[in-house]
Enzyme design. Structure first.
Site, PDB file in Angstrom:
ATOM      1  N   ASP A 134       0.839  -1.192   0.000  1.00  0.00           N
ATOM      2  CA  ASP A 134       0.000   0.000   0.000  1.00  0.00           C
ATOM      3  C   ASP A 134       0.883   1.254   0.000  1.00  0.00           C
ATOM      4  O   ASP A 134       1.736   1.389  -0.869  1.00  0.00           O
ATOM      5  CB  ASP A 134      -0.962  -0.067   1.200  1.00  0.00           C
ATOM      6  CG  ASP A 134      -2.009   1.025   1.222  1.00  0.00           C
ATOM      7  OD1 ASP A 134      -3.010   0.890   0.483  1.00  0.00           O
ATOM      8  OD2 ASP A 134      -1.838   1.999   1.971  1.00  0.00           O
ATOM      9  N   ARG A 135       0.714   2.169   0.952  1.00  0.00           N
ATOM     10  CA  ARG A 135       1.537   3.390   0.979  1.00  0.00           C
ATOM     11  C   ARG A 135       3.015   3.049   1.095  1.00  0.00           C
ATOM     12  O   ARG A 135       3.871   3.743   0.542  1.00  0.00           O
ATOM     13  CB  ARG A 135       1.140   4.303   2.148  1.00  0.00           C
ATOM     14  CG  ARG A 135      -0.332   4.596   2.299  1.00  0.00           C
ATOM     15  CD  ARG A 135      -0.973   5.136   1.043  1.00  0.00           C
ATOM     16  NE  ARG A 135      -0.529   6.478   0.699  1.00  0.00           N
ATOM     17  CZ  ARG A 135      -0.896   7.116  -0.424  1.00  0.00           C
ATOM     18  NH1 ARG A 135      -1.665   6.517  -1.306  1.00  0.00           N
ATOM     19  NH2 ARG A 135      -0.466   8.344  -0.655  1.00  0.00           N
ATOM     20  N   HIS A 160      -7.066  -6.829  -0.099  1.00  0.00           N
ATOM     21  CA  HIS A 160      -5.964  -5.873  -0.057  1.00  0.00           C
ATOM     22  C   HIS A 160      -4.858  -6.258   0.919  1.00  0.00           C
ATOM     23  O   HIS A 160      -3.686  -5.966   0.677  1.00  0.00           O
ATOM     24  CB  HIS A 160      -6.552  -4.507   0.331  1.00  0.00           C
ATOM     25  CG  HIS A 160      -5.574  -3.399   0.447  1.00  0.00           C
ATOM     26  ND1 HIS A 160      -4.791  -2.981  -0.607  1.00  0.00           N
ATOM     27  CD2 HIS A 160      -5.243  -2.602   1.503  1.00  0.00           C
ATOM     28  CE1 HIS A 160      -4.033  -1.961  -0.220  1.00  0.00           C
ATOM     29  NE2 HIS A 160      -4.293  -1.726   1.054  1.00  0.00           N
ATOM     30  N   TYR A 178      -1.419  11.666   1.900  1.00  0.00           N
ATOM     31  CA  TYR A 178      -2.241  11.630   0.687  1.00  0.00           C
ATOM     32  C   TYR A 178      -2.199  12.957  -0.057  1.00  0.00           C
ATOM     33  O   TYR A 178      -2.226  12.979  -1.305  1.00  0.00           O
ATOM     34  CB  TYR A 178      -3.682  11.241   1.041  1.00  0.00           C
ATOM     35  CG  TYR A 178      -3.850   9.755   1.203  1.00  0.00           C
ATOM     36  CD1 TYR A 178      -4.254   8.958   0.136  1.00  0.00           C
ATOM     37  CD2 TYR A 178      -3.571   9.130   2.412  1.00  0.00           C
ATOM     38  CE1 TYR A 178      -4.388   7.589   0.276  1.00  0.00           C
ATOM     39  CE2 TYR A 178      -3.702   7.760   2.567  1.00  0.00           C
ATOM     40  CZ  TYR A 178      -4.108   6.992   1.490  1.00  0.00           C
ATOM     41  OH  TYR A 178      -4.228   5.626   1.634  1.00  0.00           O
ATOM     42  N   HIS A 214     -11.335   7.633  -0.733  1.00  0.00           N
ATOM     43  CA  HIS A 214     -10.463   8.244   0.282  1.00  0.00           C
ATOM     44  C   HIS A 214      -9.285   8.978  -0.360  1.00  0.00           C
ATOM     45  O   HIS A 214      -8.754   9.919   0.243  1.00  0.00           O
ATOM     46  CB  HIS A 214      -9.956   7.181   1.263  1.00  0.00           C
ATOM     47  CG  HIS A 214      -9.052   6.162   0.656  1.00  0.00           C
ATOM     48  ND1 HIS A 214      -9.506   5.185  -0.208  1.00  0.00           N
ATOM     49  CD2 HIS A 214      -7.715   5.953   0.781  1.00  0.00           C
ATOM     50  CE1 HIS A 214      -8.486   4.432  -0.583  1.00  0.00           C
ATOM     51  NE2 HIS A 214      -7.396   4.872  -0.012  1.00  0.00           N
ATOM     52  N   TRP A 215      -8.882   8.575  -1.571  1.00  0.00           N
ATOM     53  CA  TRP A 215      -7.811   9.302  -2.255  1.00  0.00           C
ATOM     54  C   TRP A 215      -8.197  10.756  -2.497  1.00  0.00           C
ATOM     55  O   TRP A 215      -7.332  11.628  -2.546  1.00  0.00           O
ATOM     56  CB  TRP A 215      -7.511   8.636  -3.602  1.00  0.00           C
ATOM     57  CG  TRP A 215      -6.522   7.517  -3.538  1.00  0.00           C
ATOM     58  CD1 TRP A 215      -6.385   6.586  -2.551  1.00  0.00           C
ATOM     59  CD2 TRP A 215      -5.533   7.211  -4.517  1.00  0.00           C
ATOM     60  NE1 TRP A 215      -5.385   5.712  -2.864  1.00  0.00           N
ATOM     61  CE2 TRP A 215      -4.845   6.060  -4.062  1.00  0.00           C
ATOM     62  CE3 TRP A 215      -5.176   7.763  -5.743  1.00  0.00           C
ATOM     63  CZ2 TRP A 215      -3.796   5.478  -4.789  1.00  0.00           C
ATOM     64  CZ3 TRP A 215      -4.151   7.179  -6.465  1.00  0.00           C
ATOM     65  CH2 TRP A 215      -3.464   6.055  -5.988  1.00  0.00           C
ATOM     66  N   ARG A 275       4.520   2.664  -2.173  1.00  0.00           N
ATOM     67  CA  ARG A 275       4.801   3.933  -2.852  1.00  0.00           C
ATOM     68  C   ARG A 275       6.102   4.554  -2.323  1.00  0.00           C
ATOM     69  O   ARG A 275       6.885   5.128  -3.085  1.00  0.00           O
ATOM     70  CB  ARG A 275       3.605   4.868  -2.707  1.00  0.00           C
ATOM     71  CG  ARG A 275       2.334   4.193  -3.223  1.00  0.00           C
ATOM     72  CD  ARG A 275       1.138   5.100  -3.367  1.00  0.00           C
ATOM     73  NE  ARG A 275      -0.034   4.266  -3.658  1.00  0.00           N
ATOM     74  CZ  ARG A 275      -0.290   3.680  -4.830  1.00  0.00           C
ATOM     75  NH1 ARG A 275       0.548   3.857  -5.841  1.00  0.00           N
ATOM     76  NH2 ARG A 275      -1.371   2.923  -5.001  1.00  0.00           N
TER      77      ARG A 275
END
Length: 300
Positions: A110-111, A279, A217, A155-156, A114
């Site tokens: 997930d994050r 997820h 975000y 949520h993005w 990134r």
């Protein structure tokens, strides 16, 4: 604390310096170094099921990202630079150098995936091999946004609204929001989480963390895209072998093509496959993930 009960003997919790934020980090196992990075809205506790399976083969380093868990939550600024993936990646490089490692393997969910992507671009000499879990590149996902994606990943677009709007709305009932997000992305709702891990996520979902997560975000929708665009213009691409896993019941599987998407930003080979469930691969499919990690990150 509930978090301590999640971990067998041999996994110690420390506080270590990053590049601009002090990080809480759990360390255990023996072997070559492997960094595991968690995502939103969790902490390093997401690795509690897979870490014991890997500890005999790797030296595991599992930090809370800046802004999350028990790591520091620096003040932000108008461009959201303190929560750019570049700043968060620099924390991890500094952490690993402080532990005596100039080069390591890297896996992010997930994050954390990134952050791992940015780390491998900014510090290619530091990353031997890379794995990302249940994501396509940030710029790709924004560029292909349509109604289906906006509905699934609302949520993005909610968390990036100017402060204090999302912080205030989430703060009205933070545990309701947290449980709704966690329960909506897996294959079995909240029941897939160990109650002790869930208690840890709840403990760490503080007003300060909520603001930091929003900043994460906000950075992703602004300065991170600028960094990605600069890389694309300069022809900078990933240079290390990349393995991608994604949940067969998840949004990424339904709306994106992860192997092809990552190959577009990589000059090295990209391979991947689906994992059962949704997820939360480290908690839903720890055995499969351990097998994939051992295959992709061979001991040298």
């Amino acid at each position: 604390m509930a978090a301590l009960e999640l971990w067998p003997d041999g996994f110690r919790l420390e506080r270590r310096a990053g590049a601009g934020a002090e990080l809480a980090v759990r360390i255990g196992g023996e072997g070559p170094p492997l960094v595991l990075l968690h995502g939103f809205p969790q902490t390093h506790a997401i690795w509690h099921r897979v870490a014991p399976l890997l500890a005999q083969r790797y030296r595991l380093v599992m930090p809370d990202l800046r802004g999350y868990g028990d790591s520091a939550k620096p003040a932000s600024d108008a461009p959201h630079l303190p929560y750019s993936k570049r700043a968060m990646a620099a924390d991890i490089v500094a952490l690993m150098r402080g532990l005596g490692y100039e080069r390591f393997d890297l896996c992010g969910h997930d994050r954390g995936g990134r952050v791992a992507h940015r780390l491998a671009l900014d510090h290619p000499e530091a990353v031997r091999r890379l794995m990302v879990l249940d994501i396509s590149p940030t710029a790709t996902m924004y560029a292909r946004t349509d109604r289906a994606f906006a509905q699934a990943y609302y949520h993005w677009f909610f968390l990036i609204q100017p402060a204090p709007l999302p912080e205030t709305l989430i703060g009205a009932d933070p545990l309701f929001y947290l449980r709704a997000k966690l329960g909506g992305w897996g294959s079995h709702g909240l029941s897939l989480f160990d109650r002790r891990a869930l208690a840890e996520y709840e403990r760490c979902f503080t007003p300060e963390a909520i603001h930091a997560m929003c900043e994460d975000y906000r950075a992703a929708a602004s300065v991170d895209l600028e960094h990605d665009a600069a890389d694309a213009a300069a022809g900078r691409r990933l240079r290390c072998p990349l393995r991608v896993l994604w949940g067969e019941r998840g949004v990424v599987h339904r709306l994106f093509s992860p192997v092809a998407d990552w190959q577009e930003v990589s000059e090295a080979p990209v391979s991947g496959r689906t994992a059962p469930g949704g997820h939360y691969i480290p908690e839903e499919s720890p055995g499969l993930l351990a097998e994939e990690v051992e295959a992709h990150f061979p001991r040298v």
